[in-house]
Every structure is written in structure tokens, then in C-alpha cells.
Write a protein that holds these residues in place. Structure first.
Motif, mmCIF file in Angstrom:
data_model
loop_
_atom_site.group_PDB
_atom_site.id
_atom_site.type_symbol
_atom_site.label_atom_id
_atom_site.label_comp_id
_atom_site.label_asym_id
_atom_site.label_seq_id
_atom_site.Cartn_x
_atom_site.Cartn_y
_atom_site.Cartn_z
ATOM 1 N N MET A 1 -0.127 3.603 -9.441
ATOM 2 C CA MET A 1 -0.576 3.551 -8.142
ATOM 3 C C MET A 1 -0.209 1.498 -8.709
ATOM 4 N N LYS A 2 -0.075 2.016 -6.846
ATOM 5 C CA LYS A 2 0.374 0.918 -6.735
ATOM 6 C C LYS A 2 -1.005 0.061 -5.273
ATOM 7 N N LEU A 3 -1.156 -0.944 -4.936
ATOM 8 C CA LEU A 3 -1.976 -1.658 -4.477
ATOM 9 C C LEU A 3 -0.962 -3.163 -3.688
ATOM 10 N N ILE A 4 -1.171 -2.555 -2.508
ATOM 11 C CA ILE A 4 -0.631 -3.829 -1.948
ATOM 12 C C ILE A 4 -1.247 -4.579 -1.153
ATOM 13 N N GLN A 5 -1.478 -6.002 -1.389
ATOM 14 C CA GLN A 5 -1.976 -6.343 -0.782
ATOM 15 C C GLN A 5 -2.040 -7.848 0.585
ATOM 16 N N ASN A 6 -2.834 -7.661 1.639
ATOM 17 C CA ASN A 6 -2.753 -8.931 2.766
ATOM 18 C C ASN A 6 -1.191 -8.286 3.401
ATOM 19 N N ILE A 7 -0.421 -7.100 3.873
ATOM 20 C CA ILE A 7 0.802 -6.563 4.315
ATOM 21 C C ILE A 7 0.256 -6.187 5.747
ATOM 22 N N LYS A 18 -3.391 -6.085 5.915
ATOM 23 C CA LYS A 18 -3.532 -5.035 6.056
ATOM 24 C C LYS A 18 -3.918 -4.635 4.298
ATOM 25 N N ASP A 19 -5.212 -4.494 3.059
ATOM 26 C CA ASP A 19 -4.539 -3.736 1.883
ATOM 27 C C ASP A 19 -4.489 -2.115 1.382
ATOM 28 N N VAL A 20 -3.573 -1.862 1.357
ATOM 29 C CA VAL A 20 -2.661 -0.526 0.707
ATOM 30 C C VAL A 20 -2.916 -0.128 -0.415
ATOM 31 N N LEU A 21 -3.461 0.900 -0.483
ATOM 32 C CA LEU A 21 -3.425 1.843 -1.854
ATOM 33 C C LEU A 21 -2.794 3.122 -1.955
ATOM 34 N N THR A 22 -1.623 2.980 -2.474
ATOM 35 C CA THR A 22 -0.904 4.669 -3.094
ATOM 36 C C THR A 22 -0.926 4.614 -4.639
ATOM 37 N N GLY A 34 -8.501 -7.938 2.407
ATOM 38 C CA GLY A 34 -9.241 -9.031 0.646
ATOM 39 C C GLY A 34 -10.583 -8.343 0.607
ATOM 40 N N SER A 35 -10.113 -6.708 1.056
ATOM 41 C CA SER A 35 -11.416 -6.619 0.896
ATOM 42 C C SER A 35 -11.082 -4.742 -0.513
ATOM 43 N N ILE A 36 -9.800 -4.635 -0.750
ATOM 44 C CA ILE A 36 -9.676 -3.760 -1.590
ATOM 45 C C ILE A 36 -9.389 -4.189 -3.555
ATOM 46 N N SER A 37 -10.616 -4.821 -4.513
ATOM 47 C CA SER A 37 -10.142 -5.250 -5.296
ATOM 48 C C SER A 37 -9.533 -4.185 -6.510
ATOM 49 N N ALA A 38 -8.900 -5.492 -7.425
ATOM 50 C CA ALA A 38 -7.742 -4.816 -8.692
ATOM 51 C C ALA A 38 -8.944 -3.978 -9.444
ATOM 52 N N ASP A 39 -10.095 -3.855 -9.713
ATOM 53 C CA ASP A 39 -11.357 -4.512 -10.642
ATOM 54 C C ASP A 39 -11.586 -2.586 -10.676
ATOM 55 N N GLU A 46 -0.204 -1.043 -10.108
ATOM 56 C CA GLU A 46 0.743 -2.741 -10.671
ATOM 57 C C GLU A 46 0.530 -2.846 -8.897
ATOM 58 N N MET A 47 0.116 -4.389 -8.506
ATOM 59 C CA MET A 47 -0.033 -5.613 -7.476
ATOM 60 C C MET A 47 1.288 -5.841 -6.571
ATOM 61 N N ILE A 48 0.767 -5.741 -5.598
ATOM 62 C CA ILE A 48 2.177 -6.780 -4.840
ATOM 63 C C ILE A 48 1.411 -7.344 -4.009
ATOM 64 N N ASN A 49 1.889 -8.420 -3.592
ATOM 65 C CA ASN A 49 1.867 -9.436 -2.474
ATOM 66 C C ASN A 49 2.746 -8.922 -1.795
ATOM 67 N N GLY A 50 1.664 -8.745 -0.412
ATOM 68 C CA GLY A 50 2.199 -8.059 0.427
ATOM 69 C C GLY A 50 2.510 -9.348 1.538
ATOM 70 N N GLU A 51 1.763 -10.369 1.602
ATOM 71 C CA GLU A 51 2.196 -11.445 2.656
ATOM 72 C C GLU A 51 3.799 -11.768 2.460
ATOM 73 N N GLY A 52 3.802 -11.804 4.308
ATOM 74 C CA GLY A 52 5.276 -11.633 4.632
ATOM 75 C C GLY A 52 6.067 -10.350 5.178
ATOM 76 N N LEU A 53 5.422 -9.375 4.857
ATOM 77 C CA LEU A 53 5.928 -8.349 4.639
ATOM 78 C C LEU A 53 6.009 -7.227 5.798
ATOM 79 N N LEU A 54 6.410 -6.214 6.357
ATOM 80 C CA LEU A 54 5.391 -5.790 6.561
ATOM 81 C C LEU A 54 6.068 -4.121 6.707
#
Length: 68
Positions: A1-7, A18-22, A34-39, A46-54
Motif C-alpha cells: 500500500m502506498k500513499l502519494i501525497q500532493n502530486i 491530489k492525494d493518491v492511494l494505491t 491533504g484529504s487522505i491521512s496516514a492514520d 509507504e508515504m511518498i511526497n509527490g511535490e513537484g511530480l506528475l
């Protein structure tokens, strides 16, 4: 499971940040950044910072040639 935030997501139109959960390499949820949190059950993700990515889902098969 991966959570890509702010991509920045294009699917194919621009959806914005968006935040994307896989799960098992499949997208199961796309929500505003910012609407999907890791709790809860996502604490193991696995948390991935998507800032600057497409993210462009489905783009991997764009060059497939089918003979018929």
C-alpha cells in the motif's frame, strides 16, 4: 500500500494537486491534496511526497501497436 501525497494528476485532463492511494499497484482512491491521512489502517502505508511530480495513470501503454 502506498500513499502519494500532493502530486499533480492528469487523467487525461488536469485534476490538480491530489492525494493518491494505491493497493497492490492499483489506484483505489484519488482525493484533494491533504484529504487522505496516514492514520488507522493507512499507518502501514509507504508515504511518498509527490511535490513537484506528475501522475499520468495509463500512460505506460500509450505506445502499444496492435496489428489487425
Amino acid at each position: 500500500m502506498k500513499l502519494i501525497q500532493n502530486i499533480d494528476v492528469y487523467a487525461p485532463q488536469h485534476l490538480g494537486k491530489k492525494d493518491v492511494l494505491t493497493i497492490n499497484d492499483k489506484i483505489v482512491k484519488i482525493k484533494d491534496a491533504g484529504s487522505i491521512s496516514a492514520d488507522g489502517f493507512l499507518s502501514e502505508a509507504e508515504m511518498i511526497n509527490g511535490e513537484g511530480l506528475l501522475l499520468t495513470p495509463g500512460f505506460i501503454d500509450s505506445h502499444v501497436h496492435v496489428l489487425g
